[in-house]
Write an enzyme that holds these catalytic residues in place. Structure first.
Site, short mmCIF file in Angstrom:
data_model
loop_
_atom_site.label_atom_id
_atom_site.label_comp_id
_atom_site.label_asym_id
_atom_site.label_seq_id
_atom_site.Cartn_x
_atom_site.Cartn_y
_atom_site.Cartn_z
N LYS A 1 0.84 -1.20 0.00
CA LYS A 1 0.00 0.00 0.00
C LYS A 1 0.88 1.25 0.00
O LYS A 1 1.96 1.26 0.60
CB LYS A 1 -0.88 -0.04 1.25
CG LYS A 1 -1.99 0.99 1.33
CD LYS A 1 -2.84 0.70 2.58
CE LYS A 1 -4.03 1.63 2.70
NZ LYS A 1 -4.86 1.27 3.88
N SER B 1 -9.65 1.17 3.13
CA SER B 1 -8.89 2.06 2.27
C SER B 1 -7.87 1.35 1.38
O SER B 1 -7.32 1.95 0.45
CB SER B 1 -8.15 3.10 3.12
OG SER B 1 -7.20 2.46 3.99
N SER C 1 -9.76 -1.47 7.01
CA SER C 1 -9.23 -1.19 5.67
C SER C 1 -8.54 -2.36 4.98
O SER C 1 -8.24 -2.28 3.80
CB SER C 1 -8.27 -0.01 5.73
OG SER C 1 -8.98 1.18 5.98
#
Length: 442
Positions: free
Chosen positions: A65, A143, A167
């Site tokens: 990420k 997310s 997330s």
């Protein structure tokens, strides 16, 4: 006999999928490390040919990420506001551990700006579409949005995301993957751009529990072999009744009920319970709660310099933290400590807790992009069940449990704080049962 594909061939397949102009690669990655990935693959192929012992993740293609530091690069965290900031002086600790374990980092994945939404929309760098009914352009969940799509679209074999309120587990549930949120302090946060240090955790998304366990062993620095199911008596699950079952859509409700019946048929003991700790969480979540207060503390200076560059929907959520008094923040931390203790007492006698990961299947991106009201409503709903685990300092894993050829639905298995390895072992057993039995019509 056909020769096994090389690691280099596997990497090239991932890169080809990411570069496919008809695919989601441009919305999935903010940066791809093609040359480095190929060189690393060649090294491992040569080492294999020479019989050299390899590290535990050697050749596993992993995405990270865009919230983790990589030496010499700006960690943009999905935001234009981070453009031009100081580059990272060193790798994040989890990036260092992945490299040392032999993982091939294929690229950095897109995300909700600053990790502050469970939907996965990003107006700056694009939103990758869910693999389910792709022509309908449904949300990937957030997310860690690009993390999930990098795996579903075979641009990586696994992904590393963060989980402050769901997330990792939300995109896993919406995209048909396994997503594991460890006990927060078992994986170091050094070199990870924070959202809420009290709630932040780092975890993997992958096609199976086994792959998540392999990655967690490296991320945590403690490789432990999960206990074989045959060595344990049948597990007893608390089936959580309050809060998590509200506003379920028809697909999730039906699939969840079928899954509980399946687990009961497999010999697991299911006991329905209401939780007092869960019932009282609303007080520490009010107006953004602890998360908003801690997020604003980190963002205050950057907002002052580059606030106009933020996604307005993310900025408004962060700015709620400016209204929180120090006394309120401290009281919420104290209440959280009491609720964690109450939750631990409630878990006595149970191996884990069951709940739907999220209440609905993935909504369409367009519906949420055009309506602030729809966006806010969907965001609160997506985060509602998963945030429970972060607030109560537990660990949890989302497992796909839908019938074949239907919209992805996640089953969450929740463990007490620091019960990560027993939870992974139990989750593997549940996963095996679901895969073996599937569902009957009707």
């Amino acid at each position: 006999m056909a020769l096994a594909p090389t690691i280099r061939a596997k990497v090239e397949d991932c890169l080809e999928n990411a570069a496919n102009p008809r695919g989601e690669g441009s919305n999935t990655f903010t940066r791809i490390y093609a040359d480095e990935a190929k060189l690393t693959a060649d090294y491992f192929d040569q080492a294999l040919a020479l019989g050299i012992e390899l590290p535990p993740l050697a050749g596993m293609v992993v995405s990270i990420k865009d919230l983790f530091d990589v030496t010499g690069e700006v960690t943009r965290a999905g935001s234009r506001a981070r453009t031009g900031e100081e580059p990272a002086p060193r790798d994040a600790e989890i990036v260092r551990r992945l490299r040392e374990a032999g993982a091939i980092i294929i690229g950095r994945t897109t995300m909700t700006e600053f990790a502050f939404s469970g939907l996965g929309l990003n107006p700056h760098f694009g939103t990758p579409a869910n693999p389910w009914e792709r022509d309908q352009r449904r949300i990937p969940g957030g997310s860690s949005s690009g993390a999930a799509i990098s795996v579903t679209d075979r641009m990586a074999e696994a992904a590393i995301g963060t989980d402050t309120g769901g997330s990792v587990r939300i995109p896993a549930a919406l995209c048909g993957l396994v997503g594991f949120k460890p006990t927060a302090r078992t994986v170091p946060l050094q070199g990870t751009l924070p959202l809420s240090p009290s709630f932040d955790s780092i975890g993997p998304l992958a096609p199976s529990v086994g792959e998540c366990a392999r990655l967690y062993g490296v991320l945590s620095g403690h490789n432990v072999s999960p206990q074989p199911p045959s060595m344990r008596p049948p597990a007893t699950f608390m089936v959580l009744k309050n809060q998590v079952l509200e506003d379920l859509d028809a697909q999730v409700a039906r699939t969840y009920e079928q899954t509980l019946n399946l687990l009961s048929d497999l010999g697991f003991k299911l006991v329905e319970r209401h939780s007092g700790a869960v019932a009282n969480l609303a007080e520490i979540m009010q107006d953004g709660g602890i998360v908003a207060a801690e997020a604003f503390e980190w963002h205050e200076t950057l907002l002052g310099r580059k606030g106009a560059a933020y996604d307005p929907r993310v900025r408004s959520r962060i700015e709620r933290g400016a209204k929180h008094r120090a006394a309120d923040y401290i009281r919420r931390l104290q209440l959280r400590t009491r609720l964690i203790s109450e939750w631990e007492r409630e878990l006595t006698g149970f191996d884990a807790v069951l709940a739907p990961t999220v209440p609905t299947i993935a909504p369409r991106i367009g519906e949420l992009e055009t309506s602030d009201e729809a966006y806010s409503r969907a965001n609160l709903l997506m985060l509602r069940n998963t945030t429970i685990v972060n607030a109560l300092d537990g660990c949890a894993i989302s497992l796909p449990c839908q019938e074949p050829a239907t919209a992805p639905v996640g089953l969450t298995v929740i463990g007490a704080s620091r019960s990560d390895w027993p939870l992974l072992s139990l989750a593997a057993e549940v996963e095996s049962g679901i895969k073996a039995v599937r569902f009957k019509d009707g």
